[in-house]
Design a protein around this motif. Sequence first.
Motif, PDB file in Angstrom:
ATOM      1  N   ALA A  92       0.853  -1.182   0.000  1.00 34.29           N
ATOM      2  CA  ALA A  92       0.000   0.000   0.000  1.00 34.29           C
ATOM      3  C   ALA A  92       0.894   1.239   0.000  1.00 34.29           C
ATOM      4  O   ALA A  92       2.122   1.126  -0.040  1.00 34.29           O
ATOM      5  CB  ALA A  92      -0.915  -0.004   1.225  1.00 34.29           C
ATOM      6  N   ARG A  93       0.279   2.394   0.065  1.00 30.18           N
ATOM      7  CA  ARG A  93       1.008   3.657   0.180  1.00 30.18           C
ATOM      8  C   ARG A  93       0.553   4.350   1.457  1.00 30.18           C
ATOM      9  O   ARG A  93      -0.620   4.292   1.829  1.00 30.18           O
ATOM     10  CB  ARG A  93       0.731   4.559  -1.009  1.00 30.18           C
ATOM     11  N   CYS A  94       1.484   5.005   2.117  1.00 28.26           N
ATOM     12  CA  CYS A  94       1.149   5.777   3.321  1.00 28.26           C
ATOM     13  C   CYS A  94       0.231   6.923   2.897  1.00 28.26           C
ATOM     14  O   CYS A  94       0.522   7.632   1.927  1.00 28.26           O
ATOM     15  CB  CYS A  94       2.426   6.312   3.966  1.00 28.26           C
ATOM     16  N   PRO A  95      -0.898   7.129   3.596  1.00 29.84           N
ATOM     17  CA  PRO A  95      -1.816   8.189   3.192  1.00 29.84           C
ATOM     18  C   PRO A  95      -1.249   9.597   3.375  1.00 29.84           C
ATOM     19  O   PRO A  95      -1.701  10.526   2.717  1.00 29.84           O
ATOM     20  CB  PRO A  95      -3.043   7.977   4.073  1.00 29.84           C
ATOM     21  N   ARG A  96      -0.253   9.770   4.239  1.00 29.81           N
ATOM     22  CA  ARG A  96       0.307  11.104   4.476  1.00 29.81           C
ATOM     23  C   ARG A  96       1.503  11.413   3.585  1.00 29.81           C
ATOM     24  O   ARG A  96       1.601  12.488   3.027  1.00 29.81           O
ATOM     25  CB  ARG A  96       0.709  11.259   5.940  1.00 29.81           C
ATOM     26  N   CYS A  97       2.454  10.463   3.472  1.00 26.96           N
ATOM     27  CA  CYS A  97       3.682  10.762   2.726  1.00 26.96           C
ATOM     28  C   CYS A  97       3.785   9.995   1.412  1.00 26.96           C
ATOM     29  O   CYS A  97       4.728  10.200   0.656  1.00 26.96           O
ATOM     30  CB  CYS A  97       4.905  10.486   3.597  1.00 26.96           C
TER      31      CYS A  97
END
Length: 120
Positions: A13-18
Amino acid sequence: MTRPAGRSGARRARCPRCAAPVLRQLVGRTAALSVVADAEQMSAAAAGALREPDRLDWCVYETRDGVDLRWASCHTRSTPCARRHAIDHQCIGPTPPADRLPAQRRTPKSSPVHPGQLTL
C-alpha cells in the motif's frame, strides 16, 4: 483490517500522508498487531540499528502468496539472521490541515430537562 479467505501475508500500500510504499499486515495469531512497515527490505543488522523501543523490525518471509511479516526473534540468537527485514514505518509527511481535523464544539450543549430532574 481483515484478510480475504485463503490469503495471508502483507499487502502493499502507500502511506496516506507521505505516499511512501509500505507493507500492511496483522502479525500474530491470538492478539494480532496491526503493522505498517516500510516496503524497503534490509539486512537484520541494518534493521537492528534502526530499531527503537517503539519502532520494531520484522523478519520478511517469501511465501507463494507474497511477503509475510513475522516477529523478529532472531536478535536473541548468536548467529546472524539470513532473512531480509523490514522496519516499522515512521511517517515524515505533513500533518493534516486543520480543516480535515474533527471540529470541536464551541458552546456546551444544554440539557433538555431541568438540572434537578433525572433522565433515562
